[in-house]
Write a protein that holds these residues in place. Structure first.
Motif, PDB file in Angstrom:
ATOM      1  N   GLN A 272     -96.664  27.717 -79.736  1.00 21.41           N
ATOM      2  CA  GLN A 272     -97.736  28.210 -78.871  1.00 21.41           C
ATOM      3  C   GLN A 272     -97.574  27.705 -77.440  1.00 21.41           C
ATOM      4  OE1 GLN A 272    -101.392  27.221 -80.872  1.00 21.41           O
ATOM      5  NE2 GLN A 272    -101.178  28.928 -82.312  1.00 21.41           N
ATOM      6  N   LEU A 273     -97.086  26.473 -77.293  1.00 21.82           N
ATOM      7  CA  LEU A 273     -96.819  25.933 -75.960  1.00 21.82           C
ATOM      8  C   LEU A 273     -95.711  26.742 -75.274  1.00 21.82           C
ATOM      9  CD1 LEU A 273     -97.424  23.722 -73.848  1.00 21.82           C
ATOM     10  CD2 LEU A 273     -95.657  22.337 -74.961  1.00 21.82           C
TER      11      LEU A 273
ATOM     12  N   LYS B 236    -106.375  22.669 -75.030  1.00 22.12           N
ATOM     13  CA  LYS B 236    -107.114  23.460 -76.018  1.00 22.12           C
ATOM     14  C   LYS B 236    -106.237  23.782 -77.218  1.00 22.12           C
ATOM     15  CE  LYS B 236    -110.166  25.747 -72.725  1.00 22.12           C
ATOM     16  NZ  LYS B 236    -110.464  27.040 -72.061  1.00 22.12           N
ATOM     17  N   LEU B 237    -104.987  24.165 -76.976  1.00 23.85           N
ATOM     18  CA  LEU B 237    -104.062  24.453 -78.077  1.00 23.85           C
ATOM     19  C   LEU B 237    -103.934  23.246 -79.002  1.00 23.85           C
ATOM     20  CD1 LEU B 237    -101.079  26.298 -76.342  1.00 23.85           C
ATOM     21  CD2 LEU B 237    -102.751  27.276 -77.919  1.00 23.85           C
TER      22      LEU B 237
ATOM     23  N   LEU C 216     -97.282  29.872 -73.994  1.00 24.02           N
ATOM     24  CA  LEU C 216     -98.060  29.555 -72.794  1.00 24.02           C
ATOM     25  C   LEU C 216     -97.137  29.364 -71.598  1.00 24.02           C
ATOM     26  CD1 LEU C 216    -100.707  28.754 -71.327  1.00 24.02           C
ATOM     27  CD2 LEU C 216    -100.367  26.424 -72.221  1.00 24.02           C
TER      28      LEU C 216
ATOM     29  N   ASP D 124    -105.354  24.814 -70.909  1.00 26.03           N
ATOM     30  CA  ASP D 124    -104.938  25.657 -72.036  1.00 26.03           C
ATOM     31  C   ASP D 124    -104.086  24.867 -73.022  1.00 26.03           C
ATOM     32  OD1 ASP D 124    -106.290  27.748 -70.855  1.00 26.03           O
ATOM     33  OD2 ASP D 124    -104.484  28.716 -70.067  1.00 26.03           O
ATOM     34  N   MET D 125    -103.211  24.007 -72.517  1.00 38.41           N
ATOM     35  CA  MET D 125    -102.366  23.175 -73.362  1.00 38.41           C
ATOM     36  C   MET D 125    -103.238  22.227 -74.196  1.00 38.41           C
ATOM     37  SD  MET D 125     -99.535  20.387 -72.088  1.00 38.41           S
ATOM     38  CE  MET D 125    -100.803  19.442 -71.217  1.00 38.41           C
TER      39      MET D 125
ATOM     40  N   GLN E 284    -107.064  22.783 -81.083  1.00 37.69           N
ATOM     41  CA  GLN E 284    -107.156  23.769 -82.160  1.00 37.69           C
ATOM     42  C   GLN E 284    -106.254  23.389 -83.330  1.00 37.69           C
ATOM     43  OE1 GLN E 284    -106.074  27.421 -80.218  1.00 37.69           O
ATOM     44  NE2 GLN E 284    -108.012  27.572 -79.119  1.00 37.69           N
ATOM     45  N   MET E 285    -105.098  22.835 -83.028  1.00 32.68           N
ATOM     46  CA  MET E 285    -104.149  22.464 -84.079  1.00 32.68           C
ATOM     47  C   MET E 285    -104.668  21.280 -84.891  1.00 32.68           C
ATOM     48  SD  MET E 285    -101.928  24.715 -83.705  1.00 32.68           S
ATOM     49  CE  MET E 285    -101.168  24.127 -85.170  1.00 32.68           C
TER      50      MET E 285
ATOM     51  N   PHE F 207     -97.730  24.080 -82.712  1.00 29.80           N
ATOM     52  CA  PHE F 207     -98.142  23.745 -81.349  1.00 29.80           C
ATOM     53  C   PHE F 207     -97.000  24.015 -80.370  1.00 29.80           C
ATOM     54  CE2 PHE F 207     -98.170  20.590 -77.884  1.00 29.80           C
ATOM     55  CZ  PHE F 207     -99.317  21.010 -77.216  1.00 29.80           C
TER      56      PHE F 207
END
Length: 97
Positions: free
Chosen positions: A44-45, A90-91, A48, A87-88, A94-95, A41
Motif C-alpha cells: 500500500q505504501l 493512516k495506512l 501511495l 496518508d502513510m 489501518q494495518m 503495508f
C-alpha cells in the motif's frame, strides 16, 4: 537567448536553504503483528508513493518498517501540498487494527 539574473537565483537558493535548516528528518517505525501485515503495508505504501510521485527511504524486517523523510523530501511534499505523511500514518494504523 537565455537571460539569467544571478541575484534572484541567489535569493531563491537562500530562501530554500532557510527552509531546509528547520526541517529535521522524520523517522518513523511501524510495528506489525506478522509478515503478512508488513507486506500489505509495504504494498500500500508503494501505491501511495506512485500516486504522490514521492519515494521515502524505507527499510524493513519481518514485522517492522522504518521510514525516513529528509528535509529536502519534506520541502518537496510541502510545496506539493501533499498529505503523504498523514496518508502513510493512516495506512499503518489501518494495518494494526
Amino acid at each position: 537567448m537565455k537571460v539569467c539574473c544571478r541575484h534572484n537565483e541567489k535569493e531563491e537558493r537562500h530562501e530554500l536553504d532557510k527552509r531546509k535548516q528547520y526541517c529535521y528528518p522524520i523517522r518513523q517505525r511501524f510495528d506489525f503483528g506478522s509478515y503478512g501485515e508488513t507486506r500489505q503495508f509495504l504494498d500500500q505504501l508503494a501505491d501511495l508513493s506512485k500516486r504522490e510521485d514521492y519515494y521515502p527511504d524505507v527499510s524493513f524486517g519481518k514485522t517492522y518498517v522504518n521510514i525516513s523523510i529528509d528535509g529536502t523530501g519534506q520541502t518537496i511534499l510541502h510545496e506539493r501540498d501533499s498529505s503523504f505523511i498523514l496518508d502513510m500514518q493512516k495506512l499503518a494504523g489501518q494495518m494494526r487494527n
